[in-house]
Design a protein around this motif. Structure first.
Motif, PDB file in Angstrom:
ATOM      1  N   GLN A 191      30.176   3.090  13.642  1.00  0.00           N
ATOM      2  CA  GLN A 191      31.285   2.542  14.409  1.00  0.00           C
ATOM      3  C   GLN A 191      31.287   1.027  14.471  1.00  0.00           C
ATOM      4  OE1 GLN A 191      30.892   3.614  18.715  1.00  0.00           O
ATOM      5  NE2 GLN A 191      29.310   4.952  17.921  1.00  0.00           N
ATOM      6  N   LEU A 192      32.483   0.493  14.685  1.00  0.00           N
ATOM      7  CA  LEU A 192      32.704  -0.933  14.912  1.00  0.00           C
ATOM      8  C   LEU A 192      33.205  -1.082  16.341  1.00  0.00           C
ATOM      9  CD1 LEU A 192      34.659  -1.802  11.645  1.00  0.00           C
ATOM     10  CD2 LEU A 192      32.258  -2.300  12.139  1.00  0.00           C
ATOM     11  N   GLY A 193      32.713  -2.095  17.051  1.00  0.00           N
ATOM     12  CA  GLY A 193      33.113  -2.272  18.439  1.00  0.00           C
ATOM     13  C   GLY A 193      33.614  -3.667  18.717  1.00  0.00           C
ATOM     14  N   TYR A 194      34.549  -3.756  19.660  1.00  0.00           N
ATOM     15  CA  TYR A 194      35.080  -5.032  20.138  1.00  0.00           C
ATOM     16  C   TYR A 194      35.007  -5.035  21.658  1.00  0.00           C
ATOM     17  CZ  TYR A 194      38.317  -8.719  21.408  1.00  0.00           C
ATOM     18  OH  TYR A 194      38.877  -9.840  21.970  1.00  0.00           O
TER      19      TYR A 194
ATOM     20  N   THR B 138      36.091  13.078  11.040  1.00  0.00           N
ATOM     21  CA  THR B 138      37.259  12.525  11.707  1.00  0.00           C
ATOM     22  C   THR B 138      37.181  11.005  11.697  1.00  0.00           C
ATOM     23  OG1 THR B 138      36.208  12.504  13.892  1.00  0.00           O
ATOM     24  CG2 THR B 138      37.436  14.488  13.300  1.00  0.00           C
ATOM     25  N   VAL B 139      38.314  10.392  11.858  1.00  0.00           N
ATOM     26  CA  VAL B 139      38.387   8.963  12.125  1.00  0.00           C
ATOM     27  C   VAL B 139      39.027   8.841  13.498  1.00  0.00           C
ATOM     28  CG1 VAL B 139      40.603   8.644  10.946  1.00  0.00           C
ATOM     29  CG2 VAL B 139      39.057   6.707  11.226  1.00  0.00           C
ATOM     30  N   SER B 140      38.452   7.982  14.358  1.00  0.00           N
ATOM     31  CA  SER B 140      38.931   7.933  15.736  1.00  0.00           C
ATOM     32  C   SER B 140      38.879   6.529  16.307  1.00  0.00           C
ATOM     33  CB  SER B 140      38.124   8.891  16.616  1.00  0.00           C
ATOM     34  OG  SER B 140      36.772   8.505  16.643  1.00  0.00           O
TER      35      SER B 140
ATOM     36  N   GLN C 128      37.313   9.250  23.205  1.00  0.00           N
ATOM     37  CA  GLN C 128      37.836   8.920  21.886  1.00  0.00           C
ATOM     38  C   GLN C 128      38.851   9.967  21.447  1.00  0.00           C
ATOM     39  OE1 GLN C 128      35.097   9.638  18.604  1.00  0.00           O
ATOM     40  NE2 GLN C 128      33.652  10.523  20.076  1.00  0.00           N
ATOM     41  N   GLY C 129      39.764   9.556  20.628  1.00  0.00           N
ATOM     42  CA  GLY C 129      40.751  10.464  20.058  1.00  0.00           C
ATOM     43  C   GLY C 129      40.931  10.143  18.589  1.00  0.00           C
ATOM     44  N   GLY C 130      41.160  11.180  17.772  1.00  0.00           N
ATOM     45  CA  GLY C 130      41.287  10.926  16.351  1.00  0.00           C
ATOM     46  C   GLY C 130      41.910  12.072  15.593  1.00  0.00           C
TER      47      GLY C 130
ATOM     48  N   GLU D 239      34.685  -1.730  26.094  1.00  0.00           N
ATOM     49  CA  GLU D 239      34.588  -1.889  24.644  1.00  0.00           C
ATOM     50  C   GLU D 239      35.574  -0.951  23.950  1.00  0.00           C
ATOM     51  OE1 GLU D 239      31.463  -0.648  21.164  1.00  0.00           O
ATOM     52  OE2 GLU D 239      30.626  -1.387  23.047  1.00  0.00           O
ATOM     53  N   LEU D 240      36.283  -1.472  22.988  1.00  0.00           N
ATOM     54  CA  LEU D 240      37.157  -0.689  22.119  1.00  0.00           C
ATOM     55  C   LEU D 240      36.378  -0.436  20.838  1.00  0.00           C
ATOM     56  CD1 LEU D 240      40.120   0.360  21.752  1.00  0.00           C
ATOM     57  CD2 LEU D 240      40.566  -1.794  20.588  1.00  0.00           C
ATOM     58  N   ASN D 241      36.371   0.816  20.340  1.00  0.00           N
ATOM     59  CA  ASN D 241      35.635   1.057  19.094  1.00  0.00           C
ATOM     60  C   ASN D 241      36.437   1.924  18.128  1.00  0.00           C
ATOM     61  OD1 ASN D 241      34.990   3.827  19.782  1.00  0.00           O
ATOM     62  ND2 ASN D 241      33.383   3.035  21.084  1.00  0.00           N
ATOM     63  N   LEU D 242      36.191   1.685  16.868  1.00  0.00           N
ATOM     64  CA  LEU D 242      36.754   2.443  15.755  1.00  0.00           C
ATOM     65  C   LEU D 242      35.576   3.122  15.075  1.00  0.00           C
ATOM     66  CD1 LEU D 242      39.188   3.082  13.899  1.00  0.00           C
ATOM     67  CD2 LEU D 242      38.582   1.043  12.602  1.00  0.00           C
ATOM     68  N   SER D 243      35.707   4.441  14.816  1.00  0.00           N
ATOM     69  CA  SER D 243      34.551   5.152  14.273  1.00  0.00           C
ATOM     70  C   SER D 243      34.958   6.261  13.318  1.00  0.00           C
ATOM     71  CB  SER D 243      33.711   5.751  15.409  1.00  0.00           C
ATOM     72  OG  SER D 243      34.444   6.731  16.110  1.00  0.00           O
ATOM     73  N   TYR D 244      33.985   6.660  12.535  1.00  0.00           N
ATOM     74  CA  TYR D 244      34.063   7.830  11.661  1.00  0.00           C
ATOM     75  C   TYR D 244      33.010   8.798  12.169  1.00  0.00           C
ATOM     76  CZ  TYR D 244      33.380  10.772   7.556  1.00  0.00           C
ATOM     77  OH  TYR D 244      33.268  11.845   6.708  1.00  0.00           O
ATOM     78  N   THR D 245      33.366  10.062  12.346  1.00  0.00           N
ATOM     79  CA  THR D 245      32.402  11.064  12.791  1.00  0.00           C
ATOM     80  C   THR D 245      32.206  12.092  11.694  1.00  0.00           C
ATOM     81  OG1 THR D 245      33.059  10.811  15.091  1.00  0.00           O
ATOM     82  CG2 THR D 245      31.892  12.827  14.525  1.00  0.00           C
ATOM     83  N   GLY D 246      30.965  12.395  11.383  1.00  0.00           N
ATOM     84  CA  GLY D 246      30.650  13.432  10.410  1.00  0.00           C
ATOM     85  C   GLY D 246      29.604  14.380  10.957  1.00  0.00           C
TER      86      GLY D 246
END
Length: 171
Positions: free
Chosen positions: A128-131, A156-158, A28-30, A138-145
């Motif tokens: 996270q949300l995954g597709y 972060t958002v990644s 992941q990158g963000g 799988e492609l995912n969009l996530s927030y890390t805390g």
């Protein structure tokens, strides 16, 4: 020494997972948010985990990984101020809910162990949300805390990609 021991434990855990069904490997990158936007320019992460299906809708599992925040470099005149990079090892439990054959949402929650000087880490969470783009990708969009002890939070958002290696069950 404590940091080296944690790295060895996470590596051994990841090696043992490879013999089980549903090994997941991702990157992941963000970008950082809030408390670290002035100190860190980019975040990269690596994840290794395993998920077990509880049925057709819910999956549970474990994950371990590494997060690296690349420090900003400040140039004022002839003075260059190098800030330290920020690093974490993470270990967490995972839950995923599949709303269809292609879309999922879920969360990882556990502990983020700080690796750089002055970083004690803290409670780690990653909604996270995954597709699902294919059978195993799988492609995912996530927030890390990661809640740090001094009223600061690594956030972060990644965007990431995860690949699942399915193993064959032998009876």
């Amino acid at each position: 020494m404590k940091k080296i021991a944690l790295l060895i434990v996470c590596t051994v855990m990841a090696a043992n997972l490879s013999a089980q069904e549903g090994l997941k490997i991702g990157i992941q990158g963000g970008i950082p948010l809030d408390d670290f936007t002035d100190d860190v320019s980019l975040m990269l992460g690596l994840d290794v985990g395993h998920m077990w299906a509880l049925g057709e809708v819910v999956d549970v599992g474990v994950t371990a990984g590494y997060i690296h925040g690349f420090a900003e470099k400040y140039h004022t005149g002839t003075i260059t101020n190098d800030l330290p990079s920020i690093q974490f090892l993470k270990a967490a439990a995972s839950v995923r809910v599949w709303t269809s054959n292609s879309f999922s949402f879920g969360v990882d929650a556990g502990q983020g162990f700080g690796l750089n000087d002055g970083n004690d880490g803290g409670f780690y969470y990653r909604p996270q949300l995954g597709y699902l783009m294919g059978e195993s990708t799988e492609l995912n969009l996530s927030y890390t805390g990661i809640q740090l002890g001094d009223n600061t939070e690594w956030s972060t958002v990644s965007i990431g990609i995860m690949y699942t290696i399915k193993t064959i069950k032998r009876f």
